[in-house]
Design a protein around this motif. Structure first.
Motif, short mmCIF file in Angstrom:
data_model
loop_
_atom_site.label_atom_id
_atom_site.label_comp_id
_atom_site.label_asym_id
_atom_site.label_seq_id
_atom_site.Cartn_x
_atom_site.Cartn_y
_atom_site.Cartn_z
N ARG A 62 -10.42 0.96 -2.66
CA ARG A 62 -9.00 1.29 -2.78
C ARG A 62 -8.83 2.73 -3.27
O ARG A 62 -9.63 3.24 -4.02
N ARG A 104 -10.30 -3.25 8.14
CA ARG A 104 -8.90 -2.85 7.95
C ARG A 104 -8.84 -1.48 7.31
O ARG A 104 -9.67 -1.14 6.46
N THR A 153 -5.85 1.02 5.51
CA THR A 153 -4.48 1.15 5.03
C THR A 153 -4.30 2.55 4.46
O THR A 153 -4.97 2.92 3.50
N PRO A 162 0.84 1.06 9.32
CA PRO A 162 0.73 1.05 7.86
C PRO A 162 -0.42 0.20 7.32
O PRO A 162 -0.93 0.47 6.25
N ASN A 163 -0.85 -0.82 8.03
CA ASN A 163 -1.93 -1.69 7.56
C ASN A 163 -2.70 -2.16 8.80
O ASN A 163 -2.49 -3.26 9.27
N GLN A 164 -3.56 -1.32 9.32
CA GLN A 164 -4.18 -1.56 10.62
C GLN A 164 -5.45 -2.40 10.52
O GLN A 164 -6.41 -2.02 9.87
N SER A 165 -5.44 -3.57 11.16
CA SER A 165 -6.64 -4.40 11.26
C SER A 165 -7.44 -3.94 12.46
O SER A 165 -6.89 -3.54 13.48
#
Length: 118
Positions: free
Chosen positions: A29, A46, A48, A87-90
């Motif tokens: 993170r 993922r 982000t 915004p939150n790509q898998s």
């Protein structure tokens, strides 16, 4: 194979990132500087973008060391336009050598979920 997922597996399908995370993914993170995420082969599950930062891109390379990152082994480049759209790509992106984040825009921050096993 015909029929439903639950007919064959006895369960309702889950989000692939959640399934990946429960089977051993690690999440780094708030990465704000270029870094080696994993110096051996692996998958990103993922990405982000937390903060896009100043003009520039987040750049991922397929290599084991920051010094080895080049245009020739660039795997993924996330520009400001892409970051706004995802915004939150898998994803399931395989790196055959290693996972290196070689580019981070000034003031930018990103989160990366990747496989923990070798």
């Amino acid at each position: 194979m015909s029929g439903s997922y639950s007919q064959y597996w006895g369960a309702t399908p889950v989000d692939p990132v959640q399934a990946f995370n429960t089977s051993g993914a690690l999440i780094l993170r708030n990465i704000t500087v270029p870094t080696v995420i994993k110096p051996v082969p692996g998958h990103i599950a993922r990405v982000t973008v937390i903060t896009q930062g100043s003009p520039g891109s987040f750049i991922f390379n397929d290599c084991a060391r920051l010094a080895d990152a080049s245009l020739g082994n660039q795997m993924l480049k996330i520009t400001a336009t892409m970051a706004a759209a995802m915004p939150n790509q898998s994803m399931d992106l395989y790196f055959s050598v290693g996972i290196v984040l070689s580019g981070v825009p000034g003031g930018g921050a990103i989160e990366v979920a990747f496989n923990a096993w070798r």
